[in-house]
Design a protein around this motif. Structure first.
Motif, PDB file in Angstrom:
ATOM      1  N   GLY A  87       0.808  -1.204   0.000  1.00  0.00           N
ATOM      2  CA  GLY A  87       0.000   0.000   0.000  1.00  0.00           C
ATOM      3  C   GLY A  87       0.845   1.260   0.000  1.00  0.00           C
ATOM      4  O   GLY A  87       0.540   2.233  -0.699  1.00  0.00           O
ATOM      5  N   ASN A 156      -9.650  -0.515   1.883  1.00  0.00           N
ATOM      6  CA  ASN A 156      -9.062   0.526   1.045  1.00  0.00           C
ATOM      7  C   ASN A 156     -10.122   1.221   0.189  1.00  0.00           C
ATOM      8  O   ASN A 156     -10.072   2.440   0.001  1.00  0.00           O
ATOM      9  CB  ASN A 156      -7.988  -0.079   0.147  1.00  0.00           C
ATOM     10  CG  ASN A 156      -7.235   0.977  -0.630  1.00  0.00           C
ATOM     11  OD1 ASN A 156      -6.720   1.930  -0.066  1.00  0.00           O
ATOM     12  ND2 ASN A 156      -7.172   0.814  -1.942  1.00  0.00           N
ATOM     13  N   ASP A 210      -3.438   4.017   1.196  1.00  0.00           N
ATOM     14  CA  ASP A 210      -3.398   2.588   0.882  1.00  0.00           C
ATOM     15  C   ASP A 210      -2.647   1.801   1.949  1.00  0.00           C
ATOM     16  O   ASP A 210      -3.024   0.674   2.280  1.00  0.00           O
ATOM     17  CB  ASP A 210      -2.731   2.373  -0.483  1.00  0.00           C
ATOM     18  CG  ASP A 210      -3.658   2.713  -1.637  1.00  0.00           C
ATOM     19  OD1 ASP A 210      -4.656   3.394  -1.391  1.00  0.00           O
ATOM     20  OD2 ASP A 210      -3.375   2.304  -2.765  1.00  0.00           O
ATOM     21  N   HIS A 214      -4.966  -0.970   3.796  1.00  0.00           N
ATOM     22  CA  HIS A 214      -4.639  -2.366   3.486  1.00  0.00           C
ATOM     23  C   HIS A 214      -4.150  -3.114   4.722  1.00  0.00           C
ATOM     24  O   HIS A 214      -4.492  -4.288   4.917  1.00  0.00           O
ATOM     25  CB  HIS A 214      -3.583  -2.422   2.386  1.00  0.00           C
ATOM     26  CG  HIS A 214      -4.129  -2.191   1.010  1.00  0.00           C
ATOM     27  ND1 HIS A 214      -5.197  -2.887   0.510  1.00  0.00           N
ATOM     28  CD2 HIS A 214      -3.752  -1.335   0.018  1.00  0.00           C
ATOM     29  CE1 HIS A 214      -5.459  -2.483  -0.721  1.00  0.00           C
ATOM     30  NE2 HIS A 214      -4.604  -1.537  -1.036  1.00  0.00           N
TER      31      HIS A 214
END
Length: 273
Positions: A87, A156, A210, A214
């Motif tokens: 991420g 996400n 991210d 994640h």
């Protein structure tokens, strides 16, 4: 008892480490503050420090919390670390031209590896590896991989409005915290870490990005895999795949994204809470 074993220490470590890393990153952002700043729909500058902080908090709590079998602990650490790393790479190297699962799969078919494809392959492989540490039969390993990767992807997708992804983690993780055994202990870390940055997320000071989204989703995924047998894993996998198919279209259709050099503009607030 619900809060027996290492759950209270785990929650304290996860929340404390998350806040500590968050404050440190805000004071001394690696590579300079501009590298981690984005602008939201209202033109307010937010940073990505919250995501890095929750990833660190979850990983540390998982590593030190007592009461986890070695293979289960290793599975959770692997999934969380890999999801956060993939991420973070996408946070920094993502391209504005290709967003959404279908775009990345199309690029792969053309022989091009996008940052999203790195996430897809990296988190997928980590999910399978984590599954292999928890389960023995190939079908259970495969289901575990889908649950871990699907959980990471879904959280996400929800990170498109202030606090939405963190609130989703709290809602999804709360029942897990009430479980007995290792599954409940595992669920504590992402819930506590998400709670530790929720206020800053809601006030539009930071976002998970991210890396954080994640990491939280993968950690919850390992908790779900640990708590369920084959039937439960299959049901969770089916629901996650269905939600991902719908969410991929809705979330990316409503989000505007630009490359790191231009800064991110996210349409926070368009999707219903």
């Amino acid at each position: 008892m619900v809060f027996s074993s290492g759950r209270v220490p785990g929650a304290l470590v996860a929340a404390g480490a998350t806040r500590g890393v968050y404050r440190t990153l805000r004071a001394k952002p690696p590579g300079g503050s501009a590298r981690w700043q984005r602008k939201n729909h209202a033109g307010r500058t937010v940073d990505l420090h919250g995501g890095l902080a929750v990833a660190a908090g979850v990983a540390l709590a998982t590593a030190v919390t007592p009461g986890l079998p070695p293979r289960t602990r290793a599975a959770a650490l692997l999934a969380t670390a890999a999801a956060a790393a993939c991420g973070a790479y996408d946070d920094q190297a993502g391209s504005a031209a290709e967003r959404g699962l279908r775009a990345h799969l199309r690029a792969l078919a053309e022989g091009r590896v996008t940052s999203g494809a790195v996430k897809l392959l990296g988190i997928g492989a980590a999910g399978l590896a984590a599954g292999a540490l928890i389960a023995r039969r190939p079908v259970d390993v495969a289901l575990a991989g889908v649950v871990v990767a699907g959980g990471a992807h879904l959280v996400n997708l929800l990170d498109v409005a202030p606090g939405r992804a963190a609130k989703a983690v709290l809602a999804a993780g709360a029942p897990g915290v009430l479980r007995g055994g290792p599954a409940g202990t595992l669920a504590v870390a992402p819930v506590a870490a998400a709670a530790a940055v929720l206020a800053d997320d809601l006030r539009e000071r930071t976002m998970l990005g991210d890396a954080g989204a994640h990491a939280l989703g993968a950690a919850l995924g390992v908790s779900i895999v640990t708590a369920n047998g084959r039937t439960g894993r299959a049901l969770h996998a089916a629901v996650l795949v269905a939600l991902a198919a719908v969410g991929d279209r809705v979330s990316y259709g409503d989000a505007l994204w630009t490359a790191p050099g231009i800064r991110e503009v996210d349409t926070w607030g368009r999707l219903p809470c």
